[in-house]
Design an enzyme around this catalytic site. Structure first.
Site, PDB file in Angstrom:
ATOM      1  N   LYS A  16       0.836  -1.213   0.000  1.00 27.93           N
ATOM      2  CA  LYS A  16       0.000   0.000   0.000  1.00 27.93           C
ATOM      3  C   LYS A  16       0.870   1.261   0.000  1.00 27.93           C
ATOM      4  CE  LYS A  16      -2.029  -1.100   3.919  1.00 27.93           C
ATOM      5  NZ  LYS A  16      -1.353  -2.366   4.244  1.00 27.93           N
ATOM      6  N   ARG A  50      -9.959   1.001   8.025  1.00 27.42           N
ATOM      7  CA  ARG A  50      -9.484  -0.307   8.454  1.00 27.42           C
ATOM      8  C   ARG A  50     -10.539  -1.073   9.238  1.00 27.42           C
ATOM      9  NH1 ARG A  50      -3.691   0.411   8.566  1.00 27.42           N
ATOM     10  NH2 ARG A  50      -2.653  -1.460   9.266  1.00 27.42           N
ATOM     11  N   ARG A  97      11.998  -4.953   5.230  1.00 31.31           N
ATOM     12  CA  ARG A  97      11.723  -3.536   4.930  1.00 31.31           C
ATOM     13  C   ARG A  97      12.533  -2.581   5.814  1.00 31.31           C
ATOM     14  NH1 ARG A  97       5.649  -1.868   5.478  1.00 31.31           N
ATOM     15  NH2 ARG A  97       5.923  -2.791   7.523  1.00 31.31           N
ATOM     16  N   ARG A 151      10.830  -0.528  11.477  1.00 31.04           N
ATOM     17  CA  ARG A 151       9.694  -0.257  12.339  1.00 31.04           C
ATOM     18  C   ARG A 151       9.654  -1.193  13.548  1.00 31.04           C
ATOM     19  NH1 ARG A 151       4.665   0.295   8.233  1.00 31.04           N
ATOM     20  NH2 ARG A 151       3.676  -0.921   9.892  1.00 31.04           N
ATOM     21  N   ARG A 183      -0.774  -8.544  13.522  1.00 31.20           N
ATOM     22  CA  ARG A 183      -1.332  -7.557  12.578  1.00 31.20           C
ATOM     23  C   ARG A 183      -2.166  -8.271  11.505  1.00 31.20           C
ATOM     24  NH1 ARG A 183       4.152  -4.826  11.136  1.00 31.20           N
ATOM     25  NH2 ARG A 183       3.033  -3.978   9.349  1.00 31.20           N
TER      26      ARG A 183
END
Ligand code: AP5
Ligand code: MG
Length: 223
Positions: free
Chosen positions: A15, A90, A129, A163, A174
């Site tokens: 996203k 969400r 990431r 993160r 998540r």
């Protein structure tokens, strides 16, 4: 005429990566609620203090906080031409609130696009990431390394961050939250004839081309 695009998909679907590309392509602003919350945590605001532990646990922050945050952000000048919603809505109450909010501004959600990905790929995407500490450009150890190792392509800085919620345990939580609370948005938009799916497993350029085909081929509001 403003265009409002919602990008849906589980953690790691792409996203944020694609929202940044569409932002440049269409002159819209990326509204990433995850980025806004991380900025609030870093700044130590009241919202940040409430959100920090919830985010680190991989849970969703309260609807009221998110709806107020988006309402405020949509009123700012750079959102006048429209927005790419990344990570919002969400929950079904957030989707309903977004519809009400946009209608009150004489706008609507024009395109809702689900990035469809195999769950097995997500943990690898997320665990590789990292972003530039200085300008926020996104990278991946394997899929998108900087052109020169250790140097940001965009700004030349050499410090990168990962993160706090990108560890395997939190990613699993998540994903569970996504299935329990966010996936019900899909039938909400499908019932309104707004939902399109794009193959998020293709390489990044291919995904961008498919998104542009959807956005470019539909007159805003026609779906
Ligand atoms: P948020 O920041 O929104 O995180 P998320 O939804 O879990 O999504 P990610 O940012 O992890 O993934 P992405 O889809 O953006 O993927 P990316 O492009 O980076 O939310 C974080 C937390 O904030 C939530 O858990 C919650 O606590 C809170 N929150 C936020 N919004 C909320 C809301 N509305 N309500 C309540 N709480 C909220 O890509 C991932 C990696 O894969 C990158 O390294 C990228 O380089 C790579 N990649 C991307 N595309 C490809 C591709 N096609 N092929 C190969 N690699 C790819
Ligand atoms: Mg993101």
């Amino acid at each position: 005429m403003a265009i409002n695009i919602v990008l849906l998909g589980p953690p790691g679907a792409g996203k944020g990566t694609q929202a940044k590309r569409l932002e440049a392509r269409y002159g819209l602003v990326q509204l990433s609620t995850g980025d806004m919350l991380r900025a609030a945590v870093a700044a130590g605001t009241a919202t940040g203090l409430r959100a920090k532990a919830v985010m680190e646990a991989g849970k969703l922050v309260d609807d009221e906080i998110l709806i107020a945050m988006i309402s405020d952000r949509l009123g700012q000048a750079d959102a006048r031409r429209g927005a790419i919603f990344d990570g919002f809505p969400r929950t079904v109450p957030q989707a309903e609130a977004l519809d009400r909010l946009l209608v009150s501004m004489g706008r609507r959600v024009d395109h809702v696009i689900e990035l469809q990905v195999d769950e097995a790929a997500l943990v690898e995407r997320i665990s590789g990431r990292f972003t530039c500490k200085s300008c926020g450009a996104g990278y991946h150890d394997r899929f998108q390394p900087p052109r020169v190792a250790g140097i940001c392509d965009a700004c030349g800085a050499s410090e990168f961050v990962r993160r706090a919620d990108d560890n395997a345990d939190t990613v699993r939580r998540r994903l569970a939250e996504y299935h329990a609370k966010t996936a019900p948005i899909l039938p909400y938009y499908r019932a309104r004839g707004r939902l399109r799916g794009v193959d998020g497993m293709a390489d990044m350029d291919r995904v961008t081309a498919e998104l542009e085909a959807v956005v470019g081929s539909l007159p805003p509001g026609a779906a």
